[in-house]
Design a protein around this motif. Structure first.
Motif, short mmCIF file in Angstrom:
data_model
loop_
_atom_site.label_atom_id
_atom_site.label_comp_id
_atom_site.label_asym_id
_atom_site.label_seq_id
_atom_site.Cartn_x
_atom_site.Cartn_y
_atom_site.Cartn_z
N ASP A 1 -6.67 -6.77 -3.09
CA ASP A 1 -5.59 -7.29 -2.25
C ASP A 1 -5.14 -8.64 -2.83
O ASP A 1 -5.76 -9.18 -3.75
N TYR B 1 -1.10 -5.67 -2.35
CA TYR B 1 -2.17 -5.51 -3.35
C TYR B 1 -1.63 -5.93 -4.72
O TYR B 1 -0.42 -6.06 -4.94
N PHE C 1 -8.25 0.85 1.53
CA PHE C 1 -6.85 0.77 1.12
C PHE C 1 -6.01 1.41 2.23
O PHE C 1 -6.30 2.52 2.68
N GLY D 1 0.82 -1.21 0.00
CA GLY D 1 0.00 0.00 0.00
C GLY D 1 0.85 1.25 0.00
O GLY D 1 0.55 2.22 -0.72
N ASP E 1 -2.27 2.71 3.87
CA ASP E 1 -0.94 3.22 3.56
C ASP E 1 0.07 2.52 4.48
O ASP E 1 0.63 3.11 5.40
#
Length: 532
Positions: free
Chosen positions: A87, A104, A97, A46, A99
């Motif tokens: 994912d 993914y 989603f 991510g 960070d």
């Protein structure tokens, strides 16, 4: 990696969405990752996705360096919901989603949006037609079919048409136009504003960009004329205006530290609470200030921002289409944002974010947005609102060229028109159709169509036996001055003129007969003149 500029065109927001996905999928580095003792090829974390996409958007002209990391994360969350990414276990749509190091990948199916089918106009009836003089004609309407007239024109009819050329003004009728109603004024402003907007955007058609049915001419007229000295729209219905406490908070923050008209004490952090009050009001709006109907119009203006004058002109015209309450709220908001950013006495409103960035991020979603949640609203709004904040004083001025064109057209409609009784100048009905002809034929028709009736008039004057010779010569001289070429073709020499209109021998008076015999002497002339 250089960003690709997408030219203006219908459904540009969808094209930008697809272009962003293509750039992201085509350039995002993929490699092998390990998670839970398992290897995943062609994957990315991510944080890696946020890093890459953030840099991609900042370097892309369509978005620019104003894009923040948080906005990039929000876009990736949209990508996850619509299955642009998933994912590594194939899940999408329900999770956010993150960070971080979560893995993914890209799905195999195409995630691109389909561009909506353009609804082409079958005829011009959907576009607002500009009102002409014929719409106000007081004379009875004739048949729609234009009957061809004989090419032979009688001298009497020609006299009526060219009365000035032959020295007479025949009986005429003064047709005064009806007063232009407010409804017709609204229609003219609407049609000419839409046409001006199309030219400003550089588009061959507004199909797919703006539906004319969503444009209200009354709104345009109100935005042009119902303004105060500062150029801000004044609303007739006060219930449509913002609450008093919001306007008071905006004045306080805009004129800080001298703008507080409240009795409340100013405490540390007071300015932040005032800003929060204003932000809460704008963030609760049911629809962005630029409206859903005009979303594509303002997205198309993004491609003009490299040329400030062109972008300003397009924004001047497009902002006239807004409902008056929206225009007023937008103008007050942009003025507040600009003053806050320029006020050096105002304490910092956020420790982590610069004031300019904070203002743009806080209010952009309230300015521009799409009815489709899966659009690039946050990114596009950031760039557009930044430009509008910097040029708000000019943007909310009425475009000079547009206003002059409308005023000239209205002035033309209000003029009176002279009609000659019995003449063929009463064009109360437009031709049913036009036939395309070659340029050579056009030039030939110009010459023939102009000279034939002139020649007929000249022959009519010559053949008129009831007209005294003195009057006939007078009119021929006037015709010669007005149409020398036609006159010269008929009378190339004095002899040809004398053959048609012979010169009569002047009859001398008896007391002058002596001087007709021979040339008198100069002394005798002086002597005779003295005696007389």
């Amino acid at each position: 990696m250089e960003g690709k500029v997408i030219g203006p065109g219908p459904y540009r927001a969808t094209k930008l969405w697809n272009e962003t996905i293509k750039l992201f999928r085509g350039g995002m580095p993929l490699r092998r990752h390990w998670a839970h003792f398992r290897c995943y090829d062609g994957s990315f974390t991510g944080s890696e996705a946020v890093d890459y996409l953030h840099e991609l958007l900042r370097r892309n002209y369509n978005f620019g360096p104003e894009v923040t990391r948080y906005q990039t994360l929000q876009l990736l969350r949209k990508f996850l919901k619509v299955h642009v990414v998933e994912d590594v276990k194939g899940r999408h749509g329900t999770e956010d989603f993150e960070d971080n190091g979560h893995l993914y990948r890209f799905p195999t199916l195409s995630p691109l949006k389909s561009v909506p089918t353009r609804h082409l106009l079958r005829d011009s009836s959907d576009l607002p037609r500009l009102i002409r003089w014929d719409d106000y004609e007081e004379l009875p309407l004739q048949e729609n079919v234009a009957h061809p007239k004989s090419s032979i024109m009688t001298s009497d009819l020609w006299n009526k048409r060219h009365s000035v050329a032959i020295g007479d003004v025949h009986e005429c009728k003064l047709i005064r136009r009806k007063e232009v109603t407010s409804k017709q004024v609204d229609h003219i402003w609407k049609s000419m504003t839409i046409a001006h907007l199309q030219r400003a955007l550089g588009l061959e058609t507004l199909d797919g960009v703006l539906n004319p049915a969503h444009v209200n001419g009354k709104h345009i007229v109100h935005n042009v004329f119902n303004v105060n000295k500062a150029g801000i729209v004044v609303l007739e219905n006060k219930a449509e205006d913002m609450p008093y406490w919001v306007i008071s908070a905006m004045k306080c923050l805009s004129n800080w530290p001298h703008g507080s008209d409240t009795k409340q004490p100013v405490y540390p952090g007071f300015e932040r609470d005032v800003l929060r009050t204003v932000a809460d009001y704008y963030q609760r709006l049911k629809e962005p200030l630029l409206t859903f109907h005009l979303y594509e119009v303002f997205v198309n203006i993004l491609s003009l921002l490299h040329d400030p004058s062109a972008a300003t002109e397009a924004l001047q015209v497009s902002c006239l289409l807004l409902p008056p309450p929206n225009r007023r709220q937008l103008q007050l908001l942009l003025r507040l944002m600009a003053r806050v950013c320029q006020n050096a006495q105002l304490p910092q409103l956020n420790e982590a974010i610069a004031t300019r960035t904070l203002m743009v991020q806080m209010f952009s979603p309230s300015v521009l947005g799409s009815a489709d949640d899966m659009d690039l609203d946050e990114l596009l709004a950031t760039k557009l609102v930044t430009f509008m904040m910097e040029h708000h004083n000019t943007i909310f001025q009425v475009n000079v060229k547009l206003r002059r064109q409308v005023e000239e057209h209205l002035s033309h409609l209000k003029r009176a028109q002279i009609k000659y009784a019995g003449s063929d100048t009463d064009f109360t009905a437009s031709p049913a159709f036009c036939k395309h002809i070659r340029r050579v034929e056009c030039e030939e028709q110009k010459v023939i169509g102009t000279q034939t009736p002139l020649q007929e008039l000249l022959e009519g004057l010559i053949a008129d036996k009831e007209l005294p010779v003195k009057d006939k010569k007078k009119r021929l001289k006037q015709f010669q001055r007005s149409y020398p070429k036609v006159y010269h073709e008929r009378f190339p020499t004095e002899e040809s003129k004398a053959a048609v209109i012979p010169e009569k021998t002047p009859r001398l008076k008896p007391h002058l007969m002596l001087f007709n015999l021979k040339k008198p002497l100069q002394p005798f002339q002086r002597s005779w003149s003295f005696r007389a």
